[in-house]
Write a protein that holds these residues in place. Structure first.
Motif, PDB file in Angstrom:
ATOM      1  N   LEU A 181     -12.730  15.104 -37.504  1.00  0.00           N
ATOM      2  CA  LEU A 181     -12.689  14.183 -36.507  1.00  0.00           C
ATOM      3  C   LEU A 181     -13.325  13.443 -36.107  1.00  0.00           C
ATOM      4  O   LEU A 181     -13.548  12.053 -35.924  1.00  0.00           O
ATOM      5  N   SER A 182     -14.878  13.836 -36.015  1.00  0.00           N
ATOM      6  CA  SER A 182     -15.939  13.058 -34.711  1.00  0.00           C
ATOM      7  C   SER A 182     -16.081  12.096 -36.291  1.00  0.00           C
ATOM      8  O   SER A 182     -16.018  10.860 -35.848  1.00  0.00           O
ATOM      9  N   ASP A 183     -16.709  12.297 -37.208  1.00  0.00           N
ATOM     10  CA  ASP A 183     -16.739  11.891 -37.952  1.00  0.00           C
ATOM     11  C   ASP A 183     -15.446  10.429 -38.476  1.00  0.00           C
ATOM     12  O   ASP A 183     -16.110   8.983 -38.451  1.00  0.00           O
ATOM     13  N   MET A 184     -14.969  10.450 -38.514  1.00  0.00           N
ATOM     14  CA  MET A 184     -14.002  10.026 -38.446  1.00  0.00           C
ATOM     15  C   MET A 184     -13.697   8.559 -36.766  1.00  0.00           C
ATOM     16  O   MET A 184     -13.778   7.136 -37.149  1.00  0.00           O
ATOM     17  N   GLU A 185     -13.978   9.474 -36.047  1.00  0.00           N
ATOM     18  CA  GLU A 185     -13.855   8.288 -34.820  1.00  0.00           C
ATOM     19  C   GLU A 185     -15.078   7.409 -34.527  1.00  0.00           C
ATOM     20  O   GLU A 185     -14.841   6.618 -34.289  1.00  0.00           O
ATOM     21  N   ARG A 186     -16.213   8.042 -34.609  1.00  0.00           N
ATOM     22  CA  ARG A 186     -17.353   7.115 -35.660  1.00  0.00           C
ATOM     23  C   ARG A 186     -17.183   6.346 -36.243  1.00  0.00           C
ATOM     24  O   ARG A 186     -17.448   4.817 -36.077  1.00  0.00           O
TER      25      ARG A 186
END
Length: 177
Positions: free
Chosen positions: A103-108
């Protein structure tokens, strides 16, 4: 910085019987509950038999430009009653961490895509304005190139006529003609 991921969002579960269900009794058998913790249990007891609609609504707290993505998972278990003990549900910590990292990667990645799209739009607007100016200039140049030769021919004819008159006057004044 707040540690609770639900600090910037509002998660609400709504459980209602379907219209054709015999559980649908004038608005009864409806559960609406807001979730304030990262994990927990939500218990629903309905009267009768039928299908249920489970709606998860995620709303951003006012004042935010973009809604922060939220990962929501839930498990539905049917039990005989509220008094019976529920089986224990174990959370897979590795899976949770992998999902959080993903999810963090997707947000970035989503943030970068939004910035890139914004840059492309600004660039497209600038190119559109430059193209508009170039088109306007080419139309003016086209109009000028259409009328300039005609004007040039008229000036040459006027100059030739004027010179011819001066030559005729000169010869008449000298009595050559």
């Amino acid at each position: 910085k707040m540690d609770n991921p639900l600090s910037q969002t509002k998660v609400q579960f709504r459980i209602t019987p379907t219209d054709d269900s015999d559980m649908n009794q004038d608005g009864r058998n409806v559960l609406v509950q807001e979730v304030k913790e990262i994990q927990g249990k939500l218990r629903y007891q309905g009267r009768g038999e039928g299908e249920l609609n489970i709606c998860v609504k995620i709303a951003e707290i006012p004042g935010k430009k973009y809604m922060k993505p939220a990962l929501v998972a839930f498990r539905v278990a049917e039990t005989g009653g509220l008094d019976e003990p529920e089986e224990e549900f174990h959370i897979d910590k590795k899976g949770q961490e992998a999902a959080k990292t993903h999810l963090s990667d997707m947000e970035r990645i989503l943030g970068k895509m939004i910035k890139d799209a914004s840059l492309l739009l600004k660039n497209a607007d600038m190119i559109k304005n430059e193209e508009s100016e170039f088109h306007k200039q080419s139309l003016e140049m086209n109009a000028a190139s259409r009328w300039w030769p005609m004007l040039h021919v008229l000036v040459l004819l006027a100059t030739g006529f004027t010179q011819a008159n001066h030559v005729i006057k000169f010869f008449k004044s000298r009595h050559i003609i």
